[in-house]
Design a protein around this motif. Structure first.
Motif, short mmCIF file in Angstrom:
data_model
loop_
_atom_site.label_atom_id
_atom_site.label_comp_id
_atom_site.label_asym_id
_atom_site.label_seq_id
_atom_site.Cartn_x
_atom_site.Cartn_y
_atom_site.Cartn_z
N PRO A 1 46.79 31.17 33.03
CA PRO A 1 47.54 29.92 33.23
C PRO A 1 48.84 30.07 33.98
CG PRO A 1 46.68 30.06 30.98
CD PRO A 1 46.48 31.41 31.59
N VAL B 1 51.59 27.03 33.73
CA VAL B 1 51.56 26.69 32.30
C VAL B 1 52.10 27.82 31.45
CG1 VAL B 1 50.07 26.03 30.38
CG2 VAL B 1 49.66 25.09 32.66
N TYR B 2 51.74 29.06 31.76
CA TYR B 2 52.23 30.24 31.07
C TYR B 2 53.26 30.95 31.94
CZ TYR B 2 48.55 30.54 27.41
OH TYR B 2 47.72 30.34 26.33
N LEU C 1 43.84 25.20 25.41
CA LEU C 1 44.04 24.65 26.75
C LEU C 1 42.93 23.65 27.08
CD1 LEU C 1 44.74 28.13 27.27
CD2 LEU C 1 46.14 26.78 28.81
N TYR D 1 41.09 21.28 29.99
CA TYR D 1 40.83 21.14 31.42
C TYR D 1 39.81 20.02 31.64
CZ TYR D 1 42.49 26.04 31.33
OH TYR D 1 43.21 27.18 31.12
N TYR E 1 43.66 21.82 35.08
CA TYR E 1 44.45 21.78 33.85
C TYR E 1 44.90 20.36 33.52
CZ TYR E 1 48.60 22.19 30.90
OH TYR E 1 49.54 22.02 29.91
N HIS F 1 47.97 21.37 26.97
CA HIS F 1 47.69 22.42 25.99
C HIS F 1 48.57 22.20 24.78
CE1 HIS F 1 51.27 24.15 27.91
NE2 HIS F 1 51.37 25.03 26.92
#
Length: 368
Positions: A162, A167-168, A199, A201, A207, A210
């Motif tokens: 991610p 996201v990460y 997460l 999708y 995406y 989350h």
């Protein structure tokens, strides 16, 4: 059809023994309407031709064929008939193969595979198997991914770390463990060996959002080793997610948008995600909680009714509720090592795969 090889008699008579060392083959387990005859030889193959490390996940296609994902790089996917005949073996691109789901889209079925990122270590010292932080352990972590394929193994797309879509952070591990596919095709992925987020999708792998992790103000949203997930479609007007939080010994129910609904207690059981059949679901238990820890070789199977109440255990003490509270469940240690995956066929027979069970092949539990 692929041959099991008729000259492998010695191999085919061997299977992993439970903690008490007794052979469970031919034993009848369960109680009441949930009794099963164990065929521990059902999935046996020649390990020289079709080696496995662990049986990690099952999926059944529309023809009733059973697809199993393993983490051996020589053959990640084995395809069985319900009689235990090997029909196909393919793929070497999932060294951390961990979960598999089959979904029909229009007139075609597709496979989703989850690779958790664990790989066999080229630098293994030949003895370390539980030193997860050691560079010389048998299995070591890397980043995992999700892949969509055709039934014969042609790759369509992958979903990676991610961090690539913001996201990460790069230092956050991504080691996914399972996937569920919603009625509209949306994907829900548990990062159970990584950062413990769930997460969401769309069906193209884009995406959406989350939730989860460990540090929520409302602890109901925390996930700890979120190992398995599935869509609960029993209420067709209101499908929900049932997600395992294995080290909390529970399952958590969320809306498809990520709103917490309730918790299903699995006291004493480090439990995986549900496998639905009609109004029931079955769940693999990797360990029992014994002497304040997850004890080796203490797995079993729990069966839940339409109210998400445990109504039977296979290979464990039978469930007991006192004043509405589930009492601790514990393996009888005479059937399984670590139950990791389950498949249910049209006749309610169970197919069971295990982790850390001496490279044993899957067994069949024949409904009585």
């Amino acid at each position: 059809m692929l041959s099991k090889s008729s000259n492998q008699t010695a191999v085919l008579t061997q299977h992993a023994l439970p903690k008490n060392g007794k052979d469970p083959h031919g034993k009848i387990i369960g109680h009441g309407e949930f009794t099963y005859l164990i065929d521990a030889d059902w999935g046996k193959l020649d390990p020289n031709k079709y080696p496995i490390e662990n049986c990690h996940g099952f999926a059944m296609d529309a023809k009733g064929r059973i697809f199993m994902i393993t983490d051996n790089p020589r053959n990640n996917i084995l395809v069985y008939s319900q009689q235990g005949e090997l029909l196909d073996a393919f793929s070497s691109q999932f060294p951390g193969g961990h979960a598999i789901k089959i979904v029909k889209e229009g007139q075609q079925e597709f496979i989703y595979v989850v690779d958790s990122g664990w790989i066999v270590n080229r630098q293994w010292d030949g003895k370390s198997v539980d030193k997860w932080d050691s560079p010389y352990n048998k299995v070591i972590p890397q980043s995992g991914f999700v892949a969509k394929m055709t039934l014969d193994g042609k790759l369509i797309y992958t979903i990676g770390h991610p961090q690539t879509y913001g996201v990460y952070k790069p230092e956050q591990p991504f080691r996914p463990t399972d996937i569920a596919i919603a009625p509209n095709g949306d994907l829900y992925v548990t990062d159970g060996y990584g950062s413990d987020f769930l997460l969401h999708y769309d069906k193209q792998g884009q995406y959406i959002n989350h939730w989860g992790g460990h540090d929520n103000k409302d602890s109901n949203y925390n996930l700890h080793n979120t190992h398995g997930i599935e869509i609960d479609r029993r209420d067709k007007q209101n499908p929900t997610l049932i997600v395992s939080s294995r080290f909390e010994q529970c399952l958590k129910v969320f809306s498809l948008a990520g709103e917490f609904i309730n918790k299903i207690d699995t006291n004493g059981a480090y439990i995986g995600g549900p496998v639905f059949k009609d109004n029931l679901f079955f769940a693999p238990v990797c360990w029992s909680h014994v002497n304040n820890h997850n004890a080796d070789n203490t797995g079993f199977i729990s069966i839940f009714d339409q109210n998400n109440t445990v109504i039977a255990n296979l290979g464990a003490t039978q469930p007991e509720y006192i004043d509405g509270h589930l009492q601790p469940m514990q393996s009888t240690e005479d059937v399984f090592n670590h139950v990791h995956c389950i498949c249910v066929d049209q006749d309610n027979n169970l197919y069971v795969g295990q982790w850390n069970a001496q490279q044993s092949y899957p067994m069949k539990l024949i409904k009585q």
